[in-house]
Scaffold this active site. Structure first.
Site, PDB file in Angstrom:
ATOM      1  N   ILE A 133     -15.834  58.105-101.295  1.00 37.71           N
ATOM      2  CA  ILE A 133     -14.823  58.360-100.276  1.00 37.71           C
ATOM      3  C   ILE A 133     -15.286  57.656 -99.008  1.00 37.71           C
ATOM      4  O   ILE A 133     -16.476  57.401 -98.814  1.00 37.71           O
ATOM      5  CB  ILE A 133     -14.581  59.866-100.025  1.00 37.71           C
ATOM      6  CG1 ILE A 133     -15.874  60.607 -99.677  1.00 37.71           C
ATOM      7  CG2 ILE A 133     -13.918  60.512-101.217  1.00 37.71           C
ATOM      8  CD1 ILE A 133     -15.672  62.085 -99.394  1.00 37.71           C
ATOM      9  N   ASP A 134     -14.335  57.303 -98.160  1.00 41.99           N
ATOM     10  CA  ASP A 134     -14.636  56.518 -96.965  1.00 41.99           C
ATOM     11  C   ASP A 134     -15.605  57.242 -96.040  1.00 41.99           C
ATOM     12  O   ASP A 134     -15.686  58.477 -96.034  1.00 41.99           O
ATOM     13  CB  ASP A 134     -13.355  56.220 -96.182  1.00 41.99           C
ATOM     14  CG  ASP A 134     -12.362  55.388 -96.976  1.00 41.99           C
ATOM     15  OD1 ASP A 134     -12.787  54.724 -97.940  1.00 41.99           O
ATOM     16  OD2 ASP A 134     -11.168  55.402 -96.629  1.00 41.99           O
ATOM     17  N   LYS A 135     -16.286  56.469 -95.222  1.00 37.61           N
ATOM     18  CA  LYS A 135     -17.216  57.020 -94.238  1.00 37.61           C
ATOM     19  C   LYS A 135     -16.555  58.105 -93.390  1.00 37.61           C
ATOM     20  O   LYS A 135     -17.125  59.172 -93.177  1.00 37.61           O
ATOM     21  CB  LYS A 135     -17.735  55.895 -93.336  1.00 37.61           C
ATOM     22  CG  LYS A 135     -18.557  56.380 -92.148  1.00 37.61           C
ATOM     23  CD  LYS A 135     -18.889  55.242 -91.211  1.00 37.61           C
ATOM     24  CE  LYS A 135     -19.584  55.756 -89.957  1.00 37.61           C
ATOM     25  NZ  LYS A 135     -19.882  54.675 -88.987  1.00 37.61           N
ATOM     26  N   ARG A 234      -4.568  56.079 -97.338  1.00 34.49           N
ATOM     27  CA  ARG A 234      -4.365  55.482 -96.018  1.00 34.49           C
ATOM     28  C   ARG A 234      -3.361  54.337 -96.082  1.00 34.49           C
ATOM     29  O   ARG A 234      -2.474  54.223 -95.238  1.00 34.49           O
ATOM     30  CB  ARG A 234      -5.703  54.999 -95.464  1.00 34.49           C
ATOM     31  CG  ARG A 234      -6.715  56.123 -95.262  1.00 34.49           C
ATOM     32  CD  ARG A 234      -8.110  55.577 -95.020  1.00 34.49           C
ATOM     33  NE  ARG A 234      -8.182  54.810 -93.773  1.00 34.49           N
ATOM     34  CZ  ARG A 234      -9.225  54.051 -93.455  1.00 34.49           C
ATOM     35  NH1 ARG A 234     -10.270  53.964 -94.275  1.00 34.49           N
ATOM     36  NH2 ARG A 234      -9.223  53.390 -92.311  1.00 34.49           N
TER      37      ARG A 234
END
Length: 301
Positions: A133-135, A234
């Site tokens: 998962i993204d930062k 997103r």
């Protein structure tokens, strides 16, 4: 490595940058200049155009080993046994080492927590990491402690039987109560650091969503991933003109409600245990930053 191309007339460096993970256009050009990309044994140039149906052979340079050190860092372990563990990743933490983030990632903490009990399928830089998962996305992440568990969980990701549910706040009011975005995602045609809905060198991407709560100018939604493309939620919500609140990459450039990164939280995971076959569901509460935004929005009703 063999890359199959379905589209004709695309510059080879553009095709390679889109088809190879974490590869810029300049890096793709260096591969071509080094003679590392061939078709039927013939080296190709960057200005050559793709042929539909062709299989391109790519010889990637050997990756120099990088020592990833174990580091004592706080880990919010939500579920754990001998085969796997599920973490609640805080916002702002990088999952695995990469340039600029070698010593402050989840992998560094996992090496300390698990010692030698991490799968090796993804190599030295990503031991145990089944999915990412993204930062700046918070929430649940599965880690495999052995190759058996890793292969079983990866298969569930592949056949979409591993369910991932995200909580999000998006800009604008969504009229419908639920819906599905079925739009292919690939590398952005001009900004190689971004993804986009595109038909060129893309893969199918499906996101299901439902409205949880409506506010003045914003909507809280719950998303279920059918596929797992990079930045999928997103990109899909921006494509619907309802970007994630705080997402200044795909959404509004100016921060809103004090949020400078996306309000996106992986709140639930459901999977079959790789060894027992038991159906496991793991959840975690909304983080403080998310609750604070909700409080602001409810105060504006």
């Amino acid at each position: 490595m063999i890359l199959h191309c379905t589209e004709a007339g695309v510059r080879l460096d553009v095709f390679l940058a889109a088809a190879l993970d974490n590869t810029s256009r300049s890096a793709a050009q260096k591969l071509l200049e080094a003679g590392a990309v061939t078709l039927d044994g013939k080296p190709l140039r960057k200005q050559d155009k793709t042929v539909a149906g062709a299989d391109y052979a790519v010889v990637l340079p050997e990756v120099k080993p990088v020592a990833v050190e174990a580091r004592a860092m706080p880990l919010d372990v939500v579920w754990e046994d001998a085969d796997l563990l599920v973490l609640n990743k805080p916002k702002g933490v990088v999952v695995h080492p990469a340039p600029g983030h070698w010593d402050d990632t989840l992998v560094n903490a996992l090496l300390y927590h698990c010692r030698d009990d991490l799968s090796g399928i993804n190599g030295e830089l990503r031991p145990g990491i089944v999915h990412r998962i993204d930062k700046d996305t918070s929430g649940l992440l599965i880690v495999a402690k052995n190759d058996f568990a890793h292969q079983a969980l990866a298969a569930q990701l592949q056949d979409h039987s591993l369910s991932r549910v995200y909580e999000a706040i998006v800009c604008g009011g969504i009229r419908e109560d639920e819906g599905t975005v079925d739009a292919p995602i690939g590398r952005h045609p001009t900004d190689r650091k971004k993804m986009a809905v595109t038909v060129k060198n893309s893969r199918r991407a499906v996101t299901h969503y439902e409205v949880v709560e409506r506010f003045n100018g914003y909507t809280r939604i719950r998303c279920r991933l059918e596929t797992g493309r990079t930045h999928q939620i997103r990109v899909h919500m921006a494509y619907k003109n309802h970007p994630i609140l705080g997402d200044t990459v795909y959404g509004r450039a100016k921060p809103e409600l004090g949020q400078t990164s996306q309000c996106l939280h992986a709140g639930s995971l459901t999977f079959r245990h790789p060894r027992t076959g038991e159906l496991v569901t793991v959840t975690c509460p909304l983080p403080d930053y998310f609750e604070e935004v909700l409080a602001k929005l409810r105060g504006r009703k």
